[in-house]
Design a protein around this motif. Structure first.
Motif, mmCIF file in Angstrom:
data_model
loop_
_atom_site.group_PDB
_atom_site.id
_atom_site.type_symbol
_atom_site.label_atom_id
_atom_site.label_comp_id
_atom_site.label_asym_id
_atom_site.label_seq_id
_atom_site.Cartn_x
_atom_site.Cartn_y
_atom_site.Cartn_z
ATOM 1 N N HIS A 63 0.804 -0.975 0.030
ATOM 2 C CA HIS A 63 0.132 -0.057 0.049
ATOM 3 C C HIS A 63 0.812 1.125 0.038
ATOM 4 O O HIS A 63 1.943 0.956 0.218
ATOM 5 C CB HIS A 63 -0.894 -0.058 1.193
ATOM 6 C CG HIS A 63 -0.014 0.212 2.604
ATOM 7 N ND1 HIS A 63 0.449 -1.183 3.191
ATOM 8 C CD2 HIS A 63 0.041 1.184 3.535
ATOM 9 C CE1 HIS A 63 1.067 -0.739 4.169
ATOM 10 N NE2 HIS A 63 0.956 0.492 4.395
ATOM 11 N N HIS A 79 4.909 -0.169 0.193
ATOM 12 C CA HIS A 79 5.519 -0.991 1.118
ATOM 13 C C HIS A 79 4.643 -2.081 1.704
ATOM 14 O O HIS A 79 3.188 -1.932 1.440
ATOM 15 C CB HIS A 79 6.108 -0.069 2.115
ATOM 16 C CG HIS A 79 5.089 1.025 2.596
ATOM 17 N ND1 HIS A 79 4.619 1.764 2.246
ATOM 18 C CD2 HIS A 79 4.434 0.607 4.050
ATOM 19 C CE1 HIS A 79 3.712 2.553 3.064
ATOM 20 N NE2 HIS A 79 3.862 1.762 4.100
ATOM 21 N N HIS A 115 0.245 5.688 1.182
ATOM 22 C CA HIS A 115 -0.191 6.541 2.053
ATOM 23 C C HIS A 115 -0.829 7.699 1.311
ATOM 24 O O HIS A 115 -0.122 8.782 1.503
ATOM 25 C CB HIS A 115 0.609 6.867 3.423
ATOM 26 C CG HIS A 115 0.797 5.914 3.950
ATOM 27 N ND1 HIS A 115 0.967 5.787 5.477
ATOM 28 C CD2 HIS A 115 1.051 4.405 4.053
ATOM 29 C CE1 HIS A 115 1.228 4.703 6.096
ATOM 30 N NE2 HIS A 115 1.395 3.584 5.206
HETATM 31 FE FE LIG Z 1 1.987 1.537 5.653
#
Ligand SMILES: [Fe+2]
Length: 204
Positions: free
Chosen positions: A115, A183, A117
């Motif tokens: 994912h 990550h 952010h």
């Molecule tokens: Fe994360």
């Protein structure tokens, strides 16, 4: 004469804070206590299939809920300033501000798939409890979707040339990166939960 240049470098900032034993003890105690009491967080963790407990969906004010998180914020703020310099961010007079800070108690067998952010500039994680065999953090080369017919890298390629990097956490360690960097938390093979505190910084 010929030379090769390293361009478009991706920085991951790592800090190993000294004397964090008491801080980690306090963070672990606070995390376990919130995990017991925070029904909204328990519900969010269940509904979002988080393997353990996270306060991501419940608390937005962790730094004022316990002194250990106030202390942690201070450490992180100083590293965010360093990272902004390392990354050569032109903040145009603005500042990087902590947007969210949340607890993660990752149960044995738990993982968190790849994912990014969104809506943030810098993201990262501080590790308070890292049992033997606890999950590493896996980063991937953000150019992978463009590598169509490209060969893979040698298995013994130096770290900066690899497509996937695994960084093993330690208690008292913090990792910080630009929020677009994909990550993944690989499976926690330890018998104990891994306890960490993650964060996002925004540009104000
Ligand atoms: Fe994360």
């Amino acid at each position: 004469m010929s030379e090769s240049l390293s361009l478009f470098v991706t920085r991951v900032h790592r800090a190993r804070f000294s004397k964090t034993g008491a801080l980690n003890d306090d963070i672990i105690a606070a995390a376990l206590s919130f995990a017991d009491d925070d029904e909204a967080g328990q519900r969010w963790s269940d509904e979002n299939s988080y393997p353990g407990y996270t306060s991501y969906g419940s608390f937005t004010d962790l730094p004022v809920r316990a002194p250990c998180f106030t202390a942690l914020k201070k450490l992180l703020d100083a590293e965010a300033v360093k990272f902004a310099k390392v990354a050569h961010f032109d903040l145009n007079g603005g500042k990087l501000k902590l947007d969210n800070l949340w607890i993660n108690i990752l149960d044995p067998g738990g993982f968190h798939s790849g994912h990014i952010h969104p809506h943030s500039v810098i993201s990262g994680t501080y590790y308070a409890q890292v049992p033997d065999g606890a999950a590493a953090l896996k980063f991937e080369d953000p150019r992978l979707p463009m590598m169509m017919a490209a060969p893979t890298r040698d298995s013994d390629a130096p770290e900066e040339m690899r497509s996937f990097i695994y960084l093993a956490p330690e208690p008292g360690m913090m990792l910080m990166w630009e929020s677009w960097l994909r990550h993944e938390v690989v499976r926690n093979e330890a018998d104990e939960p891994r306890i960490s505190v993650s964060f996002n910084y925004r540009w104000d």
